[in-house]
Design a protein around this motif. Structure first.
Motif, PDB file in Angstrom:
ATOM      1  N   GLU A  33       2.201  13.073   3.407  1.00 27.67           N
ATOM      2  CA  GLU A  33       1.515  12.201   2.450  1.00 27.67           C
ATOM      3  C   GLU A  33       2.121  10.794   2.450  1.00 27.67           C
ATOM      4  O   GLU A  33       1.396   9.798   2.425  1.00 27.67           O
ATOM      5  N   HIS A  34       3.450  10.718   2.460  1.00 30.42           N
ATOM      6  CA  HIS A  34       4.144   9.429   2.380  1.00 30.42           C
ATOM      7  C   HIS A  34       3.860   8.555   3.599  1.00 30.42           C
ATOM      8  O   HIS A  34       3.783   7.336   3.485  1.00 30.42           O
ATOM      9  N   PHE A  35       3.701   9.197   4.753  1.00 27.49           N
ATOM     10  CA  PHE A  35       3.473   8.471   6.006  1.00 27.49           C
ATOM     11  C   PHE A  35       2.021   8.588   6.475  1.00 27.49           C
ATOM     12  O   PHE A  35       1.730   8.395   7.651  1.00 27.49           O
ATOM     13  N   ALA A  36       1.113   8.885   5.568  1.00 24.22           N
ATOM     14  CA  ALA A  36      -0.290   9.130   5.915  1.00 24.22           C
ATOM     15  C   ALA A  36      -0.919   7.973   6.686  1.00 24.22           C
ATOM     16  O   ALA A  36      -1.767   8.196   7.556  1.00 24.22           O
ATOM     17  N   GLU A  37      -0.509   6.752   6.403  1.00 25.62           N
ATOM     18  CA  GLU A  37      -1.086   5.580   7.075  1.00 25.62           C
ATOM     19  C   GLU A  37      -0.855   5.604   8.593  1.00 25.62           C
ATOM     20  O   GLU A  37      -1.578   4.961   9.351  1.00 25.62           O
ATOM     21  N   LEU A  38       0.133   6.373   9.047  1.00 26.57           N
ATOM     22  CA  LEU A  38       0.408   6.466  10.482  1.00 26.57           C
ATOM     23  C   LEU A  38      -0.621   7.319  11.215  1.00 26.57           C
ATOM     24  O   LEU A  38      -0.665   7.319  12.435  1.00 26.57           O
ATOM     25  N   GLY A  39      -1.428   8.066  10.467  1.00 33.84           N
ATOM     26  CA  GLY A  39      -2.371   8.980  11.094  1.00 33.84           C
ATOM     27  C   GLY A  39      -1.741  10.351  11.235  1.00 33.84           C
ATOM     28  O   GLY A  39      -0.746  10.663  10.577  1.00 33.84           O
ATOM     29  N   PRO A  40      -2.295  11.171  12.119  1.00 31.63           N
ATOM     30  CA  PRO A  40      -1.800  12.541  12.238  1.00 31.63           C
ATOM     31  C   PRO A  40      -0.351  12.609  12.732  1.00 31.63           C
ATOM     32  O   PRO A  40       0.015  11.960  13.703  1.00 31.63           O
ATOM     33  N   LEU A  41       0.443  13.385  12.033  1.00 31.82           N
ATOM     34  CA  LEU A  41       1.824  13.639  12.418  1.00 31.82           C
ATOM     35  C   LEU A  41       1.966  15.144  12.640  1.00 31.82           C
ATOM     36  O   LEU A  41       1.290  15.928  11.996  1.00 31.82           O
ATOM     37  N   THR A  42       2.864  15.500  13.516  1.00 34.16           N
ATOM     38  CA  THR A  42       3.179  16.909  13.742  1.00 34.16           C
ATOM     39  C   THR A  42       4.625  17.125  13.339  1.00 34.16           C
ATOM     40  O   THR A  42       5.500  16.349  13.736  1.00 34.16           O
ATOM     41  N   ILE A  43       4.860  18.148  12.555  1.00 34.60           N
ATOM     42  CA  ILE A  43       6.221  18.496  12.152  1.00 34.60           C
ATOM     43  C   ILE A  43       6.536  19.866  12.745  1.00 34.60           C
ATOM     44  O   ILE A  43       5.785  20.817  12.547  1.00 34.60           O
ATOM     45  N   LYS A  44       7.638  19.919  13.501  1.00 33.76           N
ATOM     46  CA  LYS A  44       8.051  21.166  14.136  1.00 33.76           C
ATOM     47  C   LYS A  44       9.474  21.503  13.715  1.00 33.76           C
ATOM     48  O   LYS A  44      10.352  20.635  13.722  1.00 33.76           O
ATOM     49  N   ARG A  45       9.685  22.756  13.387  1.00 33.79           N
ATOM     50  CA  ARG A  45      11.040  23.212  13.052  1.00 33.79           C
ATOM     51  C   ARG A  45      11.933  23.064  14.273  1.00 33.79           C
ATOM     52  O   ARG A  45      11.501  23.286  15.400  1.00 33.79           O
ATOM     53  N   MET A  46      13.199  22.685  13.983  1.00 27.45           N
ATOM     54  CA  MET A  46      14.144  22.485  15.067  1.00 27.45           C
ATOM     55  C   MET A  46      15.553  22.648  14.518  1.00 27.45           C
ATOM     56  O   MET A  46      15.956  21.918  13.612  1.00 27.45           O
ATOM     57  N   PHE A  47      16.312  23.609  15.023  1.00 25.38           N
ATOM     58  CA  PHE A  47      17.702  23.820  14.625  1.00 25.38           C
ATOM     59  C   PHE A  47      17.881  23.905  13.111  1.00 25.38           C
ATOM     60  O   PHE A  47      18.814  23.351  12.555  1.00 25.38           O
ATOM     61  N   GLY A  48      16.973  24.523  12.427  1.00 25.00           N
ATOM     62  CA  GLY A  48      17.077  24.656  10.982  1.00 25.00           C
ATOM     63  C   GLY A  48      16.467  23.492  10.220  1.00 25.00           C
ATOM     64  O   GLY A  48      16.138  23.610   9.056  1.00 25.00           O
ATOM     65  N   GLY A  49      16.310  22.355  10.868  1.00 26.67           N
ATOM     66  CA  GLY A  49      15.649  21.188  10.289  1.00 26.67           C
ATOM     67  C   GLY A  49      14.264  21.095  10.897  1.00 26.67           C
ATOM     68  O   GLY A  49      13.633  22.108  11.206  1.00 26.67           O
ATOM     69  N   ALA A  50      13.784  19.883  11.069  1.00 26.89           N
ATOM     70  CA  ALA A  50      12.473  19.677  11.686  1.00 26.89           C
ATOM     71  C   ALA A  50      12.438  18.307  12.352  1.00 26.89           C
ATOM     72  O   ALA A  50      13.224  17.416  12.026  1.00 26.89           O
ATOM     73  N   PRO A  75       5.506   4.006  -0.046  1.00 27.97           N
ATOM     74  CA  PRO A  75       4.919   4.433   1.222  1.00 27.97           C
ATOM     75  C   PRO A  75       4.652   3.286   2.203  1.00 27.97           C
ATOM     76  O   PRO A  75       4.815   3.459   3.402  1.00 27.97           O
ATOM     77  N   ASP A  76       4.256   2.110   1.697  1.00 30.39           N
ATOM     78  CA  ASP A  76       4.003   0.983   2.597  1.00 30.39           C
ATOM     79  C   ASP A  76       5.279   0.575   3.329  1.00 30.39           C
ATOM     80  O   ASP A  76       5.262   0.337   4.541  1.00 30.39           O
ATOM     81  N   GLU A  77       6.380   0.497   2.597  1.00 29.89           N
ATOM     82  CA  GLU A  77       7.652   0.162   3.227  1.00 29.89           C
ATOM     83  C   GLU A  77       8.094   1.275   4.177  1.00 29.89           C
ATOM     84  O   GLU A  77       8.576   1.015   5.281  1.00 29.89           O
ATOM     85  N   ALA A  78       7.911   2.518   3.765  1.00 28.73           N
ATOM     86  CA  ALA A  78       8.291   3.649   4.615  1.00 28.73           C
ATOM     87  C   ALA A  78       7.536   3.613   5.934  1.00 28.73           C
ATOM     88  O   ALA A  78       8.120   3.847   6.998  1.00 28.73           O
ATOM     89  N   VAL A  79       6.262   3.288   5.891  1.00 26.03           N
ATOM     90  CA  VAL A  79       5.457   3.210   7.108  1.00 26.03           C
ATOM     91  C   VAL A  79       5.958   2.074   8.006  1.00 26.03           C
ATOM     92  O   VAL A  79       5.998   2.227   9.234  1.00 26.03           O
TER      93      VAL A  79
END
Length: 120
Positions: free
Chosen positions: A13-30, A92-96
């Motif tokens: 939601e916070h980075f929605a302006e970037l378009g589609p994002l994929t989040i994948k689990r990795m080493f306990g994080g993502a 969110p604007d600054e985060a993007v």
């Protein structure tokens, strides 16, 4: 590293302006992907943005801290990821803007790699 799926939803939601994002689990994080490139990590409620010589100084100046973790032999390992500046956590604007700079760093790194030789 620890990853909470609810945090992943917040990131989407916070980075929605970037378009589609994929989040994948990795080493306990993502890891967070934009157009197939990793540009950030998620761990214990922190967004860690990819950095290079071009965007790292700005992240440091904004009060970000570098991702580090202890190794089995007691050393501290650092990675080229810096925390999302606190001022961007509620903006969110600054985060993007920060995320786009990290995507650019990921693209620069990818373009600097030598192409793989085709297998015979």
């Amino acid at each position: 590293m620890a990853y909470d799926p609810a945090f992943g939803e917040w990131v989407q939601e916070h980075f929605a302006e970037l378009g589609p994002l994929t989040i994948k689990r990795m080493f306990g994080g993502a890891s967070i992907y934009w157009d197939g490139r990793i540009f950030a990590l998620l761990d214990d409620g922190v967004v860690w943005l990819k950095a290079d010589e071009q965007n790292e100084p700005a992240l440091r100046d904004a009060g970000s801290r570098q991702f580090s973790f202890p190794t089995k032999d007691g050393q501290v390992m650092t990675m080229a990821y810096w925390s999302l500046p606190e001022s961007a956590v509620d903006d969110p604007d600054e985060a993007v803007r920060w995320a786009r700079a990290s995507i650019d760093a990921a693209l620069r790194k990818a373009s600097a790699k030598k192409p793989k030789k085709p297998r015979a």
